[in-house]
Design a protein around this motif. Structure first.
Motif, mmCIF file in Angstrom:
data_model
loop_
_atom_site.group_PDB
_atom_site.id
_atom_site.type_symbol
_atom_site.label_atom_id
_atom_site.label_comp_id
_atom_site.label_asym_id
_atom_site.label_seq_id
_atom_site.Cartn_x
_atom_site.Cartn_y
_atom_site.Cartn_z
ATOM 1 N N MET A 119 57.227 63.782 100.119
ATOM 2 C CA MET A 119 56.544 62.621 99.550
ATOM 3 C C MET A 119 56.095 61.683 100.662
ATOM 4 O O MET A 119 56.831 61.419 101.615
ATOM 5 C CB MET A 119 57.465 61.887 98.580
ATOM 6 C CG MET A 119 57.931 62.730 97.412
ATOM 7 S SD MET A 119 58.889 61.771 96.216
ATOM 8 C CE MET A 119 57.637 60.649 95.625
ATOM 9 N N ARG A 120 54.875 61.174 100.530
ATOM 10 C CA ARG A 120 54.296 60.254 101.502
ATOM 11 C C ARG A 120 53.640 59.085 100.754
ATOM 12 O O ARG A 120 52.422 59.009 100.642
ATOM 13 C CB ARG A 120 53.253 60.980 102.377
ATOM 14 C CG ARG A 120 53.826 62.027 103.325
ATOM 15 C CD ARG A 120 54.642 61.330 104.423
ATOM 16 N NE ARG A 120 55.105 62.255 105.437
ATOM 17 C CZ ARG A 120 56.279 62.870 105.389
ATOM 18 N NH1 ARG A 120 57.067 62.702 104.337
ATOM 19 N NH2 ARG A 120 56.668 63.659 106.371
ATOM 20 N N PRO A 121 54.456 58.158 100.213
ATOM 21 C CA PRO A 121 53.872 57.047 99.447
ATOM 22 C C PRO A 121 53.068 56.114 100.334
ATOM 23 O O PRO A 121 53.325 55.984 101.533
ATOM 24 C CB PRO A 121 55.100 56.349 98.869
ATOM 25 C CG PRO A 121 56.204 56.693 99.816
ATOM 26 C CD PRO A 121 55.923 58.085 100.271
ATOM 27 N N ARG A 122 52.081 55.423 99.709
ATOM 28 C CA ARG A 122 51.266 54.465 100.459
ATOM 29 C C ARG A 122 52.120 53.304 100.952
ATOM 30 O O ARG A 122 52.015 52.898 102.112
ATOM 31 C CB ARG A 122 50.146 53.932 99.560
ATOM 32 C CG ARG A 122 49.098 54.967 99.197
ATOM 33 C CD ARG A 122 48.247 54.475 98.025
ATOM 34 N NE ARG A 122 49.007 54.427 96.786
ATOM 35 C CZ ARG A 122 48.537 53.951 95.638
ATOM 36 N NH1 ARG A 122 47.301 53.433 95.597
ATOM 37 N NH2 ARG A 122 49.276 53.952 94.551
ATOM 38 N N ALA A 125 57.462 54.580 96.675
ATOM 39 C CA ALA A 125 57.455 55.290 95.396
ATOM 40 C C ALA A 125 58.619 54.763 94.567
ATOM 41 O O ALA A 125 59.711 54.520 95.093
ATOM 42 C CB ALA A 125 57.586 56.791 95.606
ATOM 43 N N TRP A 135 55.020 53.410 82.686
ATOM 44 C CA TRP A 135 54.882 53.207 84.123
ATOM 45 C C TRP A 135 54.190 51.894 84.468
ATOM 46 O O TRP A 135 53.738 51.720 85.600
ATOM 47 C CB TRP A 135 54.116 54.378 84.744
ATOM 48 C CG TRP A 135 54.880 55.666 84.720
ATOM 49 C CD1 TRP A 135 54.935 56.563 83.697
ATOM 50 C CD2 TRP A 135 55.722 56.195 85.753
ATOM 51 N NE1 TRP A 135 55.753 57.620 84.026
ATOM 52 C CE2 TRP A 135 56.244 57.427 85.283
ATOM 53 C CE3 TRP A 135 56.078 55.746 87.034
ATOM 54 C CZ2 TRP A 135 57.101 58.210 86.044
ATOM 55 C CZ3 TRP A 135 56.944 56.533 87.793
ATOM 56 C CH2 TRP A 135 57.450 57.743 87.304
ATOM 57 N N ASN A 146 57.711 53.498 102.724
ATOM 58 C CA ASN A 146 56.876 53.765 103.887
ATOM 59 C C ASN A 146 57.090 52.574 104.823
ATOM 60 O O ASN A 146 56.537 51.495 104.619
ATOM 61 C CB ASN A 146 55.411 53.888 103.467
ATOM 62 C CG ASN A 146 54.491 54.193 104.628
ATOM 63 O OD1 ASN A 146 54.716 53.755 105.761
ATOM 64 N ND2 ASN A 146 53.429 54.951 104.370
ATOM 65 N N ARG A 183 49.261 49.633 93.485
ATOM 66 C CA ARG A 183 49.312 50.201 94.830
ATOM 67 C C ARG A 183 50.608 50.966 95.121
ATOM 68 O O ARG A 183 50.864 51.338 96.254
ATOM 69 C CB ARG A 183 49.158 49.087 95.883
ATOM 70 C CG ARG A 183 47.821 48.353 95.823
ATOM 71 C CD ARG A 183 47.657 47.447 97.030
ATOM 72 N NE ARG A 183 48.600 46.337 97.031
ATOM 73 C CZ ARG A 183 48.948 45.657 98.123
ATOM 74 N NH1 ARG A 183 48.474 46.013 99.312
ATOM 75 N NH2 ARG A 183 49.789 44.628 98.035
ATOM 76 N N TRP A 184 51.422 51.183 94.102
ATOM 77 C CA TRP A 184 52.665 51.910 94.330
ATOM 78 C C TRP A 184 52.575 53.302 93.733
ATOM 79 O O TRP A 184 51.776 53.578 92.841
ATOM 80 C CB TRP A 184 53.854 51.149 93.741
ATOM 81 C CG TRP A 184 53.760 50.819 92.279
ATOM 82 C CD1 TRP A 184 53.066 49.798 91.705
ATOM 83 C CD2 TRP A 184 54.385 51.520 91.198
ATOM 84 N NE1 TRP A 184 53.213 49.812 90.343
ATOM 85 C CE2 TRP A 184 54.028 50.852 90.006
ATOM 86 C CE3 TRP A 184 55.216 52.631 91.123
ATOM 87 C CZ2 TRP A 184 54.470 51.262 88.757
ATOM 88 C CZ3 TRP A 184 55.656 53.061 89.884
ATOM 89 C CH2 TRP A 184 55.286 52.374 88.714
ATOM 90 N N ASP A 185 53.394 54.217 94.246
ATOM 91 C CA ASP A 185 53.362 55.623 93.832
ATOM 92 C C ASP A 185 54.575 55.962 92.969
ATOM 93 O O ASP A 185 55.583 55.250 92.983
ATOM 94 C CB ASP A 185 53.325 56.518 95.073
ATOM 95 C CG ASP A 185 52.069 56.284 95.895
ATOM 96 O OD1 ASP A 185 50.974 56.537 95.373
ATOM 97 O OD2 ASP A 185 52.181 55.827 97.052
ATOM 98 N N HIS A 186 54.444 57.047 92.227
ATOM 99 C CA HIS A 186 55.478 57.437 91.275
ATOM 100 C C HIS A 186 56.563 58.272 91.941
ATOM 101 O O HIS A 186 56.276 59.220 92.679
ATOM 102 C CB HIS A 186 54.858 58.226 90.124
ATOM 103 C CG HIS A 186 53.991 57.394 89.234
ATOM 104 N ND1 HIS A 186 53.435 57.870 88.063
ATOM 105 C CD2 HIS A 186 53.584 56.106 89.318
ATOM 106 C CE1 HIS A 186 52.715 56.916 87.483
ATOM 107 N NE2 HIS A 186 52.805 55.835 88.234
#
Length: 416
Positions: A119-122, A125, A135, A146, A183-186
């Motif tokens: 996983m590579r969240p911005r 996550a 969500w 990150n 701007r967040w990832d799951h």
């Protein structure tokens, strides 16, 4: 991978047991390197953990501490809670070598090896707050960070946090949700599992969100259940709490003896979790087999009459299907997904919904203000508010808006 958790001295007594279990399972089961950010005397924390615990302790106060101490306390906002909660925002300044690290609250246990490297969240996550299919808001109890990206956001994030200080029930989670909206990832649900979601074979990080271990023991003995939030959360799945509480006790006993957690001690729990997950899989398979034969037009249910807010709804089709909009408009399907009787909204749509002419909601909304506030439209746009009202946290939608929603710039559906 490095694992970070944060707390201050005032929280140590309440969370000491959970912290020891989190550290023990992080090392023995998850294969993580523990780092604790502690606002207090490191020797006291060492004494709680045991002097030989292979833990890195970072003595640090929140960068907001002066502003926190200058903010008046209220019945709905605590300086002590804020001082501990905002410590996690310091991790990007503490960590200087790794690009990605895992953060969790200290009231977790690690049930499986944690593998997050793909996983590579911005920025980070995260997983949902209360409902696994909702969500719109995340829970900050587990975050894959990150580090460089969060470090670059540190100053604007801290300014946002200063603006939120003192607002009722507003701590790091509310600040992060507001600052990183869109701007967040799951994060996979198994990596932030809640006991009130039930027993889960794949769960690797289990968060005692709501009732803690001792709360769970008390609630298990209570009859009848209370109406407070902890009681309501516990009542959603007592079996889930019982299962993960046994896991907690095995880890706590190993920690007390200074021994590693043995695979043999966990074998009965693994078997129980496999049976529970297998039962859900079997129910899904049976539902699939029952519907292998598509319905004919004669058997199909007629298209429903669209609700009054039809200008905000559309018939779901193969071309326009949207998972969240479908679950939003069909709470009965959302409940089946939550209980495991069906895999997803899309699975329901493929087998039932497209023949039933099910609607999905595409809500057009507007900012809620004191002048235009509409309780029904507000709750429809913010289903987490309905959850909080049902569990007694707020007496009404208006109360939530005044205490939190207004500052969060919450929106409401626009009526025709």
């Amino acid at each position: 991978m490095k694992w970070y958790s944060c707390l201050n001295a005032s929280a140590l007594d309440r969370y000491a047991g959970h912290l020891r279990v989190a550290v023990r399972t992080a090392i023995d089961i998850a294969g993580l390197e523990p780092h604790l950010v502690f606002d207090g005397e490191a020797d006291r924390l060492r004494a709680i953990l045991g002097h030989d615990a292979p833990v890195h302790i970072h003595s640090r106060r929140s960068g907001l501490i002066e502003a926190i101490e200058a903010t008046p306390e209220t019945p709905d906002w605590s300086r002590s809670i804020a001082a501990g909660a905002f410590l996690r925002l310091e991790i990007p300044l503490i960590e200087t070598t790794d690009e990605f690290v895992l953060y969790t609250d200290c009231d977790v246990l690690f049930a499986r090896r944690v593998e997050l490297s793909p996983m590579r969240p911005r920025y980070f996550a995260a997983a949902p707050q209360h409902e696994p299919h909702e969500w719109s808001q995340f829970c900050s109890g587990v975050l894959l960070l990150n580090v460089p990206a969060m470090r670059a956001e540190y100053e604007p994030l801290m300014q946002r946090a200063r603006d939120f200080l003192g607002l009722p029930h507003h701590y790091d989670q509310e600040v992060l949700n507001a600052h990183f909206a869109g701007r967040w990832d799951h994060l996979p649900l198994a990596m932030h599992w809640k006991p009130y979601w039930g027993v889960e074979w794949d769960a690797s990080i289990v968060h005692f969100h709501g009732p803690k271990a001792e709360d769970s023991r008390r609630l298990a003995a209570a009859a009848p259940a209370g109406t407070d939030l902890l009681s309501q959360l516990y009542a959603r799945d007592p079996r889930g709490y019982a299962h993960f509480l046994r896991f907690y006790d095995i880890a706590a006993e190993a920690d007390r003896r200074g021994a590693r957690i043995s695979a043999a001690s966990l074998a009965p729990l693994r078997l129980e979790a496999a049976a529970a997950s297998g039962g859900r899989a079997l129910r899904r398979a049976l539902a699939f087999l029952r519907e292998l034969r598509p319905l004919t037009p004669r058997e199909a249910a007629p298209s429903p009459i669209l609700p009054p807010e039809a200008s905000f709804a559309q018939i779901a089709t193969l071309e326009n299907f949207d998972e969240r909009a479908y679950l939003y408009a069909n709470p009965d399907v959302a409940e089946k997904v939550r209980s495991g009787s069906i895999l997803s909204g899309r699975a329901h749509f493929a087998r039932y919904g497209r023949y039933e002419g099910r609607v999905q909601m595409i809500p057009h909304d507007q900012p809620a203000t004191p002048e235009n506030f509409d309780a029904e439209a507000y709750v429809a746009r913010n289903p987490d508010v309905a959850f909080l009202i049902a569990r007694g946290r707020y007496p009404s939608a208006r109360a939530h808006f005044e205490r939190r929603g207004r500052a969060e710039l919450r929106r409401q559906l626009t009526r025709p």
